[in-house]
Motif scaffolding. Structure first.
Motif, short mmCIF file in Angstrom:
data_model
loop_
_atom_site.label_atom_id
_atom_site.label_comp_id
_atom_site.label_asym_id
_atom_site.label_seq_id
_atom_site.Cartn_x
_atom_site.Cartn_y
_atom_site.Cartn_z
N UNK A 105 0.85 -1.17 0.00
CA UNK A 105 0.00 0.00 0.00
C UNK A 105 0.90 1.24 0.00
N UNK A 106 0.63 2.16 -0.88
CA UNK A 106 1.41 3.39 -0.99
C UNK A 106 1.00 4.40 0.08
N UNK A 159 -10.00 0.32 9.02
CA UNK A 159 -10.27 -1.06 8.59
C UNK A 159 -9.07 -1.98 8.84
N UNK A 160 -9.38 -3.20 9.19
CA UNK A 160 -8.36 -4.21 9.46
C UNK A 160 -8.22 -5.07 8.21
N UNK A 161 -6.97 -5.42 7.88
CA UNK A 161 -6.75 -6.26 6.71
C UNK A 161 -5.82 -7.42 7.04
N UNK A 162 -5.98 -8.48 6.30
CA UNK A 162 -5.13 -9.66 6.40
C UNK A 162 -4.41 -9.82 5.07
N UNK A 163 -3.13 -10.13 5.11
CA UNK A 163 -2.38 -10.38 3.90
C UNK A 163 -2.16 -11.88 3.77
N UNK A 164 -2.65 -12.49 2.69
CA UNK A 164 -2.51 -13.94 2.52
C UNK A 164 -1.05 -14.38 2.63
N UNK A 194 -0.53 -12.54 11.27
CA UNK A 194 -1.09 -11.36 11.91
C UNK A 194 -2.10 -10.63 11.05
N UNK A 195 -2.65 -9.58 11.65
CA UNK A 195 -3.58 -8.69 10.96
C UNK A 195 -3.00 -7.30 11.03
N UNK A 196 -3.42 -6.45 10.10
CA UNK A 196 -2.80 -5.13 9.97
C UNK A 196 -3.83 -4.01 9.86
#
Length: 69
Positions: free
Chosen positions: A1-2, A44-49, A53-55
């Protein structure tokens, strides 16, 4: 993400990328930050495959205080 230059265009403006093991911890950290400084709040919470953890990303102005208690 920029990171958009506008979010760090002046002294005291920061972008914080936070990683935690669980949602409760992540939300507690974001809440603590918004109590201390003016922030973008609970974002918002995001998960990277494939990554643990969550970010979340929080924008903050460390020159402006958070809400009065």
């Amino acid at each position: 993400m920029q990171i958009d230059v506008q979010h760090i265009a002046g002294p005291g403006l920061v972008v914080l990328d936070i990683t935690a093991a669980d949602e409760d911890t992540l939300r507690a950290v974001m809440d603590g930050l918004q109590q201390q400084w003016a922030t973008s709040g609970i974002t918002p919470i995001r998960r990277l495959p494939g990554e643990p953890g969550i970010r979340a990303r929080v924008y903050a102005d460390v020159h402006r205080p958070g809400p009065a208690e």
